[in-house]
Scaffold this motif. Structure first.
Motif, mmCIF file in Angstrom:
data_model
loop_
_atom_site.group_PDB
_atom_site.id
_atom_site.type_symbol
_atom_site.label_atom_id
_atom_site.label_comp_id
_atom_site.label_asym_id
_atom_site.label_seq_id
_atom_site.Cartn_x
_atom_site.Cartn_y
_atom_site.Cartn_z
ATOM 1 N N TRP A 1 5.073 -8.901 9.448
ATOM 2 C CA TRP A 1 5.523 -9.301 10.799
ATOM 3 C C TRP A 1 6.018 -10.613 10.884
ATOM 4 C CZ3 TRP A 1 2.555 -12.903 13.194
ATOM 5 C CH2 TRP A 1 1.145 -12.981 12.988
ATOM 6 N N LYS A 2 6.665 -10.703 12.004
ATOM 7 C CA LYS A 2 7.066 -12.088 12.390
ATOM 8 C C LYS A 2 6.998 -12.109 14.060
ATOM 9 C CE LYS A 2 10.890 -15.510 12.282
ATOM 10 N NZ LYS A 2 12.486 -15.828 11.618
ATOM 11 N N SER A 3 6.359 -13.261 14.522
ATOM 12 C CA SER A 3 6.325 -13.147 16.099
ATOM 13 C C SER A 3 6.503 -14.734 16.517
ATOM 14 C CB SER A 3 4.739 -12.833 16.177
ATOM 15 O OG SER A 3 4.645 -12.727 17.961
ATOM 16 N N ASP A 40 -3.017 -10.874 17.170
ATOM 17 C CA ASP A 40 -3.497 -10.000 16.169
ATOM 18 C C ASP A 40 -2.796 -10.308 14.715
ATOM 19 O OD1 ASP A 40 -3.353 -7.388 14.817
ATOM 20 O OD2 ASP A 40 -4.191 -6.557 16.663
ATOM 21 N N ARG A 41 -3.751 -10.346 13.735
ATOM 22 C CA ARG A 41 -3.512 -10.792 12.426
ATOM 23 C C ARG A 41 -2.598 -9.578 11.901
ATOM 24 N NH1 ARG A 41 -8.105 -11.387 8.178
ATOM 25 N NH2 ARG A 41 -6.269 -11.566 6.645
ATOM 26 N N HIS A 42 -2.612 -8.227 12.307
ATOM 27 C CA HIS A 42 -2.150 -7.445 11.481
ATOM 28 C C HIS A 42 -0.707 -6.944 12.136
ATOM 29 C CE1 HIS A 42 -5.707 -6.602 9.323
ATOM 30 N NE2 HIS A 42 -6.351 -6.547 10.567
ATOM 31 N N SER A 43 -0.629 -7.247 13.377
ATOM 32 C CA SER A 43 0.634 -7.030 13.984
ATOM 33 C C SER A 43 1.558 -8.248 14.399
ATOM 34 C CB SER A 43 0.495 -6.055 15.290
ATOM 35 O OG SER A 43 -0.338 -6.778 16.155
ATOM 36 N N GLY A 44 0.811 -9.319 14.686
ATOM 37 C CA GLY A 44 1.543 -10.529 15.562
ATOM 38 C C GLY A 44 1.648 -10.432 17.053
ATOM 39 N N ASN A 45 1.058 -9.279 17.436
ATOM 40 C CA ASN A 45 0.965 -9.294 18.958
ATOM 41 C C ASN A 45 -0.145 -10.405 19.624
ATOM 42 O OD1 ASN A 45 3.113 -7.445 18.965
ATOM 43 N ND2 ASN A 45 1.478 -5.869 18.781
#
Length: 285
Positions: A1-3, A40-45
């Motif tokens: 992911w990229k946030s 969130d480390r899994h989604s980037g949210n």
């Protein structure tokens, strides 16, 4: 992911459990807000954002208002914003306690990250008029000890290491108003007592001391001095010393029998931990 991330910061991210913690300053002028953010480390949210208000005092253009990295033990999240104070949050972003430092103002801002050790929050507070090292009960924020420092500005972070039979809080460098060199100092973790002080740093210090096997490496200044301290006894002694090669801002790394230092010009150097001799250097540009 990229946030994408709004705002500015020189602090590093901290990854613990399922969260990534950062600090930042967002907005301009009187609208600037200091924030602690969990991602969130899994989604980037972004999971939550805690605003602690406007910054206090000035800062350097290369520093900013969010240079201290958070510290966390998986239950508490500590964030330091200079004169605004030290904040302790839960991992859900709720405020546990706050220690303001209204007098901790420096024209170039602050950058010292908090440290968690011995059930305490350890914070280096540096200013042009009053500097000190302090420890607080991690659960309540009650002050356990506070030790004044003869320093008028230092941007390093303390490190905790075992020397002899005690745990020491080591601070790399101290600022002076007369251009003289600073000192690397060691304090007793239990009570804050000054245990030793060794001169030889520059008088403007940003890098944190690097700890290796029986050795502490201090590198300071724009190609300033580099010292290695032998910590097999207390107080430690100078193992070797180089007149130049230190960095103005970046912190070095000790790994096995090597010291790795990168300067502000992007030159990476590898030194022998035992005697400080150069092994190789390389431009990262």
């Amino acid at each position: 992911w990229k946030s994408p991330l709004a705002g500015e910061a020189n602090s590093s991210r901290v990854v613990l459990g399922g969260k990534v913690y950062i600090t930042r300053s967002q907005g301009e002028g009187h609208r600037t807000q200091l924030e602690i953010v969990a991602i969130d480390r899994h989604s980037g949210n972004e999971l939550w954002t805690k605003s602690v208000g406007r910054p206090v005092g000035n800062t350097h253009q290369r520093n900013g208002f969010a240079s201290a990295t958070v510290a966390s033990d998986g239950e508490h999240v500590l964030a330091y914003f200079g004169a605004k104070g030290l904040y302790c949050l839960t991992t859900d972003g709720d405020l546990r306690w706050h220690r303001p430092y209204t007098g901790a103002i420096h024209e170039w801002g602050t950058a010292s990250s908090p440290v968690i050790a011995g059930g305490m929050a350890i914070q280096l507070v540096e200013s042009q008029s009053e500097s000190f090292l302090a420890a607080y009960d991690l659960a309540t924020g009650d002050q356990q000890w506070q030790t004044p420092r003869e320093s008028n500005g230092c941007w390093t972070s303390p490190v905790v290491t075992s020397i002899g039979s005690r745990w020491h809080v080591v601070v790399n460098g101290s600022g002076s108003s007369n251009g003289l060199s600073g000192s690397i100092t060691g304090y007793d973790l239990a009570n804050g007592q000054l245990l030793w002080s060794i001169e030889g740093t520059s008088d403007i210090v940003c890098p944190t001391a690097a700890v290796g096997q029986d050795t502490i490496v201090s590198a300071t200044g724009a190609s300033g001095p580099v010292l290695a301290l032998d910590t097999r006894q207390s107080p430690p002694t100078v193992k070797w010393q180089l007149p130049s090669g230190g960095a103005y801002v970046p912190t070095g790394v000790v790994y096995r029998d090597r010291v790795y230092l990168v300067d502000d010009d992007g030159i990476l150097r590898c030194l022998n931990l035992e005697d400080g001799t150069s092994i190789w250097k390389k431009s990262l540009g």
